[in-house]
Design an enzyme around this catalytic site. Structure first.
Site, PDB file in Angstrom:
ATOM      1  N   SER A 407       0.840  -1.202   0.000  1.00 41.50           N
ATOM      2  CA  SER A 407       0.000   0.000   0.000  1.00 41.50           C
ATOM      3  C   SER A 407       0.876   1.254   0.000  1.00 41.50           C
ATOM      4  O   SER A 407       1.993   1.233   0.544  1.00 41.50           O
ATOM      5  CB  SER A 407      -0.868  -0.048   1.261  1.00 41.50           C
ATOM      6  OG  SER A 407      -1.955   0.806   1.152  1.00 41.50           O
ATOM      7  N   TYR A 566      -7.384  14.721   1.430  1.00 43.50           N
ATOM      8  CA  TYR A 566      -6.530  15.594   0.624  1.00 43.50           C
ATOM      9  C   TYR A 566      -7.387  16.337  -0.405  1.00 43.50           C
ATOM     10  O   TYR A 566      -8.620  16.269  -0.361  1.00 43.50           O
ATOM     11  CB  TYR A 566      -5.393  14.778   0.001  1.00 43.50           C
ATOM     12  CG  TYR A 566      -4.513  14.159   1.070  1.00 43.50           C
ATOM     13  CD1 TYR A 566      -3.803  14.979   1.951  1.00 43.50           C
ATOM     14  CD2 TYR A 566      -4.435  12.784   1.248  1.00 43.50           C
ATOM     15  CE1 TYR A 566      -3.024  14.428   2.962  1.00 43.50           C
ATOM     16  CE2 TYR A 566      -3.657  12.231   2.255  1.00 43.50           C
ATOM     17  CZ  TYR A 566      -2.956  13.055   3.118  1.00 43.50           C
ATOM     18  OH  TYR A 566      -2.201  12.533   4.136  1.00 43.50           O
ATOM     19  N   ARG A 614      -7.917   5.783  -5.233  1.00 37.08           N
ATOM     20  CA  ARG A 614      -8.150   5.473  -3.807  1.00 37.08           C
ATOM     21  C   ARG A 614      -9.218   6.423  -3.268  1.00 37.08           C
ATOM     22  O   ARG A 614      -9.138   7.643  -3.483  1.00 37.08           O
ATOM     23  CB  ARG A 614      -6.856   5.612  -3.001  1.00 37.08           C
ATOM     24  CG  ARG A 614      -7.080   5.377  -1.523  1.00 37.08           C
ATOM     25  CD  ARG A 614      -5.798   5.165  -0.734  1.00 37.08           C
ATOM     26  NE  ARG A 614      -5.411   3.752  -0.746  1.00 37.08           N
ATOM     27  CZ  ARG A 614      -4.630   3.184   0.180  1.00 37.08           C
ATOM     28  NH1 ARG A 614      -4.151   3.899   1.168  1.00 37.08           N
ATOM     29  NH2 ARG A 614      -4.325   1.916   0.106  1.00 37.08           N
ATOM     30  N   ARG A 708       1.262  -1.419   6.962  1.00 37.96           N
ATOM     31  CA  ARG A 708       2.147  -1.651   8.111  1.00 37.96           C
ATOM     32  C   ARG A 708       2.732  -3.061   8.158  1.00 37.96           C
ATOM     33  O   ARG A 708       3.916  -3.216   8.504  1.00 37.96           O
ATOM     34  CB  ARG A 708       1.413  -1.297   9.413  1.00 37.96           C
ATOM     35  CG  ARG A 708       1.239   0.205   9.570  1.00 37.96           C
ATOM     36  CD  ARG A 708       0.197   0.555  10.591  1.00 37.96           C
ATOM     37  NE  ARG A 708      -1.107   0.055  10.204  1.00 37.96           N
ATOM     38  CZ  ARG A 708      -2.180   0.089  10.969  1.00 37.96           C
ATOM     39  NH1 ARG A 708      -2.098   0.603  12.179  1.00 37.96           N
ATOM     40  NH2 ARG A 708      -3.333  -0.371  10.539  1.00 37.96           N
TER      41      ARG A 708
HETATM   42  C1  FMN Z   1       3.733   5.251   7.277  1.00 39.00           C
HETATM   43  C2  FMN Z   1       2.454   5.298   6.495  1.00 39.00           C
HETATM   44  C3  FMN Z   1       2.331   6.178   5.429  1.00 39.00           C
HETATM   45  C4  FMN Z   1       1.164   6.214   4.659  1.00 39.00           C
HETATM   46  N1  FMN Z   1       1.094   6.991   3.551  1.00 39.00           N
HETATM   47  C5  FMN Z   1       0.055   6.858   2.684  1.00 39.00           C
HETATM   48  C6  FMN Z   1       0.074   7.460   1.401  1.00 39.00           C
HETATM   49  O1  FMN Z   1       1.028   8.099   1.026  1.00 39.00           O
HETATM   50  N2  FMN Z   1      -0.996   7.306   0.604  1.00 39.00           N
HETATM   51  C7  FMN Z   1      -2.089   6.569   0.980  1.00 39.00           C
HETATM   52  O2  FMN Z   1      -3.051   6.446   0.229  1.00 39.00           O
HETATM   53  N3  FMN Z   1      -2.109   5.968   2.190  1.00 39.00           N
HETATM   54  C8  FMN Z   1      -1.068   6.076   3.020  1.00 39.00           C
HETATM   55  N4  FMN Z   1      -1.056   5.391   4.210  1.00 39.00           N
HETATM   56  C9  FMN Z   1      -2.193   4.524   4.524  1.00 39.00           C
HETATM   57  C10 FMN Z   1      -1.876   3.092   4.108  1.00 39.00           C
HETATM   58  O3  FMN Z   1      -1.675   2.995   2.717  1.00 39.00           O
HETATM   59  C11 FMN Z   1      -3.007   2.135   4.517  1.00 39.00           C
HETATM   60  O4  FMN Z   1      -4.185   2.534   3.863  1.00 39.00           O
HETATM   61  C12 FMN Z   1      -3.218   2.141   6.020  1.00 39.00           C
HETATM   62  O5  FMN Z   1      -1.982   2.130   6.720  1.00 39.00           O
HETATM   63  C13 FMN Z   1      -4.031   0.934   6.455  1.00 39.00           C
HETATM   64  O6  FMN Z   1      -3.399  -0.257   6.077  1.00 39.00           O
HETATM   65  P1  FMN Z   1      -2.595  -1.203   7.153  1.00 39.00           P
HETATM   66  O7  FMN Z   1      -3.573  -1.550   8.231  1.00 39.00           O
HETATM   67  O8  FMN Z   1      -2.183  -2.390   6.328  1.00 39.00           O
HETATM   68  O9  FMN Z   1      -1.432  -0.421   7.653  1.00 39.00           O
HETATM   69  C14 FMN Z   1       0.081   5.373   5.001  1.00 39.00           C
HETATM   70  C15 FMN Z   1       0.212   4.519   6.104  1.00 39.00           C
HETATM   71  C16 FMN Z   1       1.388   4.452   6.827  1.00 39.00           C
HETATM   72  C17 FMN Z   1       1.480   3.463   7.967  1.00 39.00           C
END
Ligand code: FMN
Ligand code: FAD
Length: 743
Positions: A407, A566, A614, A708
């Site tokens: 992601s 955003y 997204r 994550r």
């Molecule tokens: C460090 C970090 C940076 C993130 N940056 C973005 C991003 O640039 N664009 C986006 O759409 N989501 C971003 N997210 C959200 C993740 O893509 C994801 O949707 C969210 O962490 C939930 O997924 P998970 O439970 O697998 O971590 C970010 C998440 C984390 C942890």
């Protein structure tokens, strides 16, 4: 101690038995409004685990229950002429009257006083007591009398159901699903002794009206159901017992005790019957309350301890029950599924049972489901069938070797937008780690479009060079594809690096920000300027330029970020878009600018390469976007040629109250996918390969995005393959460490 119990159902009687055993000097009196042999309903279900709890609490009751119950292992799903069986579920059913008789007898044996045909209308009616236990069921009068203290929250379900029985003794738990000219009907049936089975018929409000069941008497309802399920009943009649069509009511209470009065069982909380846990919860409350009285000398402390012991387990089960309830309320969404997929969807509906849990229960069932999934997803000739996550997927000319996606994740490690060695190693190692698709972080279309000074960009020639180096590495050294996520921070721009202060404005050097409307993210953030038409034209050109640069750098897929509050998200949500022009107001108006951006980008992005978007499918704020509205957003994107929707949620308002849990955003992706027939990516607390397999095989999404978990383990997909004994290519450089397949 003097204890008065209102209600002689499972919770009241069982608590009285346990409390009397533990505190023999106490006097315990149970008031029950009905006669001893009068009750509603038929059979109830317990799992083996629940029975173990009962065994520990009171051996005599446990023995009496287990000598009369019916046991089964299998769950059969009857759907569109097929019967799909999954084994290893180990449940037992018992007649409700039998359970109550057993508990009543045990009360008499150990000196609990039971007063039948005595209705308690008010707390004062019980007389003096050190402790009053309100075990008076779902319509508890005690709870109502003191609702200011208990603060109940009661939600009525959308479906109707009737609790019947039949003389047909089923050999397993049955789900019968039938559609007729009136609508869609589901039966939950299970045996509960040698002569009878429970037969609960559930349907939606429209089907119920169409069938005239809203006007039908008890006898007419029984006749209708007998006709509809004649084949399943094989000539055996349905039986009723003061049965009527009701709507399930989910009860929660903010507090479970006030002064010396405590709520237990259905008076405190209910769980939808489809997970068969109401009586279990009621009796486990009884165990916890009795144990708390033993542990604490003061009643007040004991009641607090009881709540401490119970609230979390109850909350978890209620959450699972709510998810299961909504499956049955929305069941028609999946009615076109092939029976194999429909059945596993049903079995995994509450997310407590997963693909891997099912394998432990019944390996051959899961092997069959995997075979079905593989055959329908490009792996007809692969033997044995690969785990669902290792089936390939294609969008336009982009071929993915499996269903795992890294992601997008901001790294806050760029200098004026230029991706550097950190990005090469970060994205490169995750591509080496076996994910089929690796996304860049939100990469901004101009320097003012950045969230923070450390955010990556695609707006200068150097950016193309830097990104191309990473794309080339991924293409040259791995099987992964690489996607660019383009975005504009809008009102969430000009803030600190995440680890220096999430969403906090910079101490110095802030740049002006803009949004759909002049509403700041929070009091401490800048008030954004409301975008003018001229601003929109500029932003569209910036997105187009960045898309062209991304094509030049060789990216395989382009994602536009319309989520998380955003710039483009700020147009979509009614919470952040209060514009009076044609870009505000109706949902279609609010989508106008995001779609203009999408169309302009699609126009320059190579036609053989796919595009994703997204979205935040839920604002988690009253009057904000919700999953139903997000279907409309996705529909518009689909009409404009979007290939796949990346379904996230939240981060659009600081007031959001998300309900987290494992795979908690998957239902939104599922809804969009199966209402619109467009591929989806699901993201959010997909914690491991079992979750991914579960979502894929049950048709909730087409790709699983993990963020994550990939920070924790860049080689997540290679490790998942090893754990599942599935052979995937490893980089030559690492072959010496590749685990040998287990035979
Ligand atoms: C460090 C970090 C940076 C993130 N940056 C973005 C991003 O640039 N664009 C986006 O759409 N989501 C971003 N997210 C959200 C993740 O893509 C994801 O949707 C969210 O962490 C939930 O997924 P998970 O439970 O697998 O971590 C970010 C998440 C984390 C942890
Ligand atoms: C269709 C359906 C299917 C279900 N299937 C299952 C299942 O398979 N497994 C399962 O575990 N659970 C099942 N349940 C849930 C289960 O029936 C309840 O959760 C369980 O009975 C709760 O026990 P309780 O003692 O708290 O309340 P109840 O069983 O409702 O008992 C409350 C008692 O209090 C009495 N009472 C009420 N008001 C007063 C008053 N003012 N004065 C005196 N007495 C009063 C009532 O007469 C009753 O006897 C199902 C429920 C439904 C509706």
């Amino acid at each position: 101690m003097k204890i008065k119990v209102v209600g002689g159902g499972p919770s009241g009687l069982y608590f009285s038995i346990l409390a009397k055993k533990a505190l023999p000097e106490s006097t315990i009196r149970v008031f029950e409004r009905n006669a001893p042999d009068v009750t509603w309903g038929w059979g109830v279900v317990f799992s083996d685990e629940t029975l173990e709890n009962f065994q520990e609490a009171d051996y005599e009751t446990h023995r009496a229950i287990t000598t009369t119950f019916a046991r089964w292992d299998d769950i059969d799903v009857h759907f569109r002429g097929r019967v799909i069986r999954s084994g290893g579920h180990r449940f037992c059913g018992i007649r409700r009257t039998q359970l109550l008789e057993t508990l009543q007898r045990r009360c008499n044996e150990i000196g609990v006083e039971t007063v039948f045909t005595k209705e308690i209308d008010r707390i004062e009616d019980v007389g003096d007591a050190d402790l009053i236990v309100a075990a008076d069921g779902i319509n508890s009068k005690i709870r109502s009398q003191w609702s200011d203290f208990f603060r109940p929250d009661i939600l009525t379900g959308k479906n109707r159901y009737i609790w019947l029985a039949t003389a047909k003794v089923f050999e397993s738990f049955k789900f019968f699903i039938r559609e007729n000219e009136h609508g869609f009907f589901v039966v939950h049936a299970y045996p509960f002794d040698r002569d009878l089975s429970t037969f609960i018929v559930e349907t939606d409000e429209v089907s119920w009206h169409n069938a005239g069941l809203d006007q039908a008497s008890e006898a007419e309802s029984v006749r209708y159901c007998e006709g509809l399920f004649a084949q399943e009943l094989e000539g055996k009649p349905l039986l009723s017992n003061k049965s009527s069509w009701i709507s399930f009511r989910r009860v929660k209470n903010e507090r479970w005790r006030h002064e010396n009065v405590v709520l237990i069982g259905d008076a405190a909380h209910t769980a939808h019957f489809s997970i068969g846990s109401g009586t279990k919860l009621a009796m486990e409350d009884a165990i916890a309350l009795a144990q708390s009285l033993i542990a604490e000398r003061s009643v007040s402390k004991a009641l607090d301890l009881y709540y401490e012991k119970r609230w979390l387990d109850v909350a978890k089960l209620q959450r699972a029950a709510e998810v299961s309830q909504s499956f049955f309320e929305d069941i028609q969404r999946w009615k076109r599924f092939d029976p194999d997929q429909f059945a596993i969807k049903l079995l995994c509906r509450s997310k407590r049972v997963t693909h891997e849990n099912l394998r432990v229960r019944d390996e051959s069932y899961v092997a069959n489901v995997d075979r079905w999934f593989a055959d329908h997803n490009g792996c007809k000739d692969v033997n044995p069938a690969p785990p669902p996550m290792f089936t390939p997927f294609r969008l336009r000319e982009m071929h993915l070797s499996n269903r795992i996606v890294v992601s997008p994740m901001c790294q806050y490690s760029s200098d004026d937008g230029t991706a550097d060695d950190w990005h090469l190693v970060h994205l490169g190692s995750r591509a080496i780690g076996g994910a089929a698709l690796v996304f860049t972080e939100m990469t901004d279309v101009s320097s003012e479009a950045r969230i923070s000074p450390g955010c990556a960009g695609m707006y200068r020639d150097e950016h193309v060079v830097a990104w191309k180096r990473i794309v080339d590495f991924v293409h040259r050294h791995t099987q992964a594809r690489i996607g660019m996520q383009l975005g504009h921070a809008g009102r969430k721009g000009s803030t600190k690096l995440e680890w220096e202060g999430n969403n906090e404005p910079l101490d110095q050097g802030n740049w002006p920000v803009m949004s759909a409307s002049p509403l700041p993210w929070s009091k401490q953030n800048q008030v954004p300027r409301e975008m003018t038409r001229a601003d929109m034209d500029v932003v569209i050109l910036q997105f187009v330029r960045s898309a062209e640069m991304s094509a030049k750098a060789g990216f395989d897929i382009l994602e536009i970020h319309m989520a998380h509050g955003y710039l483009l998200a700020s147009f979509i949500s009614p919470l952040t878009n209060v514009r009076a022009d044609e870009y505000g107001g109706t949902a279609e108006n609010r989508m106008r600018f995001p779609l203009e951006v999408f169309d302009a980008v699609r126009n320059v992005w190579p036609s053989e390469k796919p595009m994703s978007v997204r979205i935040s499918a839920h604002d988690w704020v009253p009057n904000g976007m919700d999953p139903a509205q997000s279907v409309d957003v996705a529909r518009l994107l689909q009409q404009h040629g979007c290939d796949i929707i990346d379904v996230s949620s939240g981060q659009t308002s600081p007031l959001a109250q998300p309900v987290y849990g494992r795979m908690y955003q998957a239902p939104f992706a599922d809804r969009i996918r199966n209402e619109l027939g467009i591929p989806t990516m699901s993201v959010g607390n997909i914690q491991n390969w079992d979750h991914a397999n579960t979502l894929l095989v049950s048709g909730a999404c087409d790709l699983c995005c993990l963020a994550r978990p990939h920070l924790f383990d860049p080689y997540l997909t290679l490790h998942a393959a090893a754990d599942q004994n599935f052979d995937v290519p490893w980089p030559n450089q690492y072959l010496l460490a590749k685990p040998r397949p287990k035979s």
